[in-house]
Design a protein around this motif. Structure first.
Motif, PDB file in Angstrom:
ATOM      1  N   UNK A  20       0.793  -1.236   0.218  1.00  0.00           N
ATOM      2  CA  UNK A  20       0.005   0.099  -0.129  1.00  0.00           C
ATOM      3  C   UNK A  20       0.912   1.258   0.231  1.00  0.00           C
ATOM      4  N   UNK A  21       1.750   1.281   0.807  1.00  0.00           N
ATOM      5  CA  UNK A  21       2.540   2.451   1.157  1.00  0.00           C
ATOM      6  C   UNK A  21       3.485   2.762  -0.383  1.00  0.00           C
ATOM      7  N   UNK A  22       4.080   1.527  -0.846  1.00  0.00           N
ATOM      8  CA  UNK A  22       4.712   1.811  -1.982  1.00  0.00           C
ATOM      9  C   UNK A  22       3.953   2.035  -3.451  1.00  0.00           C
ATOM     10  N   UNK A  23       2.697   1.487  -3.104  1.00  0.00           N
ATOM     11  CA  UNK A  23       1.761   2.124  -4.407  1.00  0.00           C
ATOM     12  C   UNK A  23       1.398   3.667  -4.206  1.00  0.00           C
ATOM     13  N   UNK A  24       1.289   4.033  -2.921  1.00  0.00           N
ATOM     14  CA  UNK A  24       0.968   5.569  -2.866  1.00  0.00           C
ATOM     15  C   UNK A  24       2.230   6.545  -3.290  1.00  0.00           C
ATOM     16  N   UNK A  25       3.470   5.969  -2.948  1.00  0.00           N
ATOM     17  CA  UNK A  25       4.385   6.681  -3.223  1.00  0.00           C
ATOM     18  C   UNK A  25       4.866   6.708  -4.603  1.00  0.00           C
TER      19      UNK A  25
END
Length: 456
Positions: A20-25
């Motif tokens: 999730x964090x990598x997708x947002x970043x």
């Protein structure tokens, strides 16, 4: 039953959070990259088209029917105020590129114009007022320079490429997180598997201990130390239970034999003598059970709040209560204050004094002094003493030397074990040390005003 979507695996949860964090970043990075690419391409086209249009105005004759171009800016048109194409490059044709005009307060305007045939990125330049007045009587004329919009800007190809890059980068980050967490938690799985194999009947197994000083390595070391202590405690409990059963079996068997004999031969057995023997055996059992309860409470009970005690005065008081047998001589070097439980310390002193007087030939000497932050009580008799190899055995439960059995046949063998347990609960030590003659018991307790941290 409600169904939870939360994964139970730490590995899966961490991977989902990382995904999730990598997708947002990476989405934010992709949006910024997409905007930067579009801006850079358009700015490059605008700069080239503006340069070509300005060059044509300054150096080429305006009446040239087909201005030549050797750059990517292949669309050149010279247009009057009524939208007629007066001159144009071969690729531009005779149809105006756009109807957009530069504003009155600015000679140059950039833009994109779209038609059925496609979109064109262009720069419109208004001719200078002096030239307009001289050549065309003040009628404004315009030069357009541009090129067909590049395919990467014309559709959604850039967005699709960016989205594909975001998905691939997020997938790679998720795989890395899955691999790293799995490798990190691999020792935990090994510890769990080994712990599941450990049973109460076999506590000798230990969990695998990974190298390093991280949390998992510390957990493994702590678990192994706990298993070691648990194994020692279980072994002590088994040994204690074995010794207790052995010590209780003899008086119970003797009691049963007496009662059975009285039942089988009522006319031949003296009933009073049988009852007296049974009472004596019962008292011995009661003494053993009482001592066992005291020893058990020392190991499990919550200690009571300590109180200040003058150990020298307490020794003198207990020595004065010893009325029969060899005399007890006390020596003290002034007040020796400790923190402890008065009743328990009285029990320790009384047991040591009774034991010393039982084995003394003529007298017992008790010395109370201070040494290296400890209160030291030395109980010495002038008897036969204790052999060096037996100095630790006498503190084990139910261990009684031959001389002790002869002098006190009814003893339980728990007195010294209880004494050491009480002294240990007070963070002190109780040992048998060397003496010129007889036995010498030395008890050390932390002084009340001592600045030290004794090891239990």
């Amino acid at each position: 039953m409600p169904v939870t979507l939360r994964p139970h695996s730490i590995r899966a949860r961490v991977t989902l959070v990382a995904a999730g964090l990598s997708l947002i970043v990476f989405t934010l990075i992709g949006i910024g990259l997409d905007f930067a690419v579009r801006t850079r391409i358009q700015d490059g086209i605008y700069a080239d088209s503006e340069r070509i249009a300005t060059y044509w105005i300054n150096w080429e004759p305006i009446s040239a029917p087909r201005p030549a171009t050797t750059t990517r800016i292949d669309l050149l048109q010279f247009v009057d105020s009524r939208g007629r194409v007066l001159a144009a490059s071969k690729a531009a044709g005779t149809t105006p590129i756009t109807t957009v005009r530069p504003p009155a307060d600015d000679r140059i305007r950039h833009g994109t114009s779209c038609a059925k045939s496609g979109c064109v990125v262009f720069t419109a330049v208004r001719l200078p007022p002096l030239e307009t007045n001289l050549l065309w009587g003040g009628e404004p004329h315009f030069v357009y320079a541009g090129m067909a919009q590049p395919p990467i800007l014309a559709g959604h190809r850039l967005e699709l490429l960016t989205a594909a890059g975001v998905v691939l980068a997020s997938g790679l980050a998720s795989w890395v997180a899955w691999w790293v967490v799995g490798r990190t938690l691999r020792p935990v799985a090994e510890i769990r598997a080994r712990t599941a194999e450990i049973t109460l009947s076999d506590l000798s197994m230990r969990v695998p201990q990974p190298p390093g000083r991280d949390e998992i390595a510390q957990l493994a070391r702590t678990t192994n130390r706990t298993l070691t202590r648990l194994e020692e405690a279980v072994n002590q409990q088994r040994q204690f239970a074995s010794v207790v059963s052995h010590e209780l079996r003899s008086p119970v068997a003797a009691l049963y034999t007496r009662l059975e004999e009285a039942q089988l031969y009522p006319d031949e057995v003296d009933l009073r003598d049988t009852v007296d023997g049974a009472m004596a055996t019962t008292k011995r059992l009661q003494a053993i059970i009482n001592d066992l309860l005291v020893l058990a409470r020392l190991r499990t009970a919550v200690p009571s709040p300590p109180e200040p005690i003058d150990l020298g005065a307490l020794v003198a008081e207990e020595a004065a209560n010893q009325l029969h047998g060899p005399p007890v001589r006390t020596y003290a070097t002034g007040p020796v204050m400790v923190l402890g439980n008065r009743i328990q310390l009285i029990g320790v002193l009384n047991n040591l004094l009774v034991n010393a007087r039982r084995h003394a030939s003529s007298a017992v000497d008790v010395t109370t002094t201070r040494s290296d932050g400890y209160a030291v009580v030395i109980v010495a008799d002038d008897g036969d003493g204790i052999a060096e190899q037996d100095r630790e055995r006498v503190f084990e439960p139910f261990v009684r030397l031959a001389d002790a059995r002869q002098r006190d046949p009814g003893g339980s063998g728990l007195g010294l074990a209880i004494c050491r347990g009480i002294v240990g609960a007070h963070h002190g030590t109780l040992n048998v040390e060397d003496s010129p003659q007889g036995a010498c018991f030395v008890m050390r307790l932390p002084l009340m005003d001592a600045d030290l941290s004794p090891t239990p």
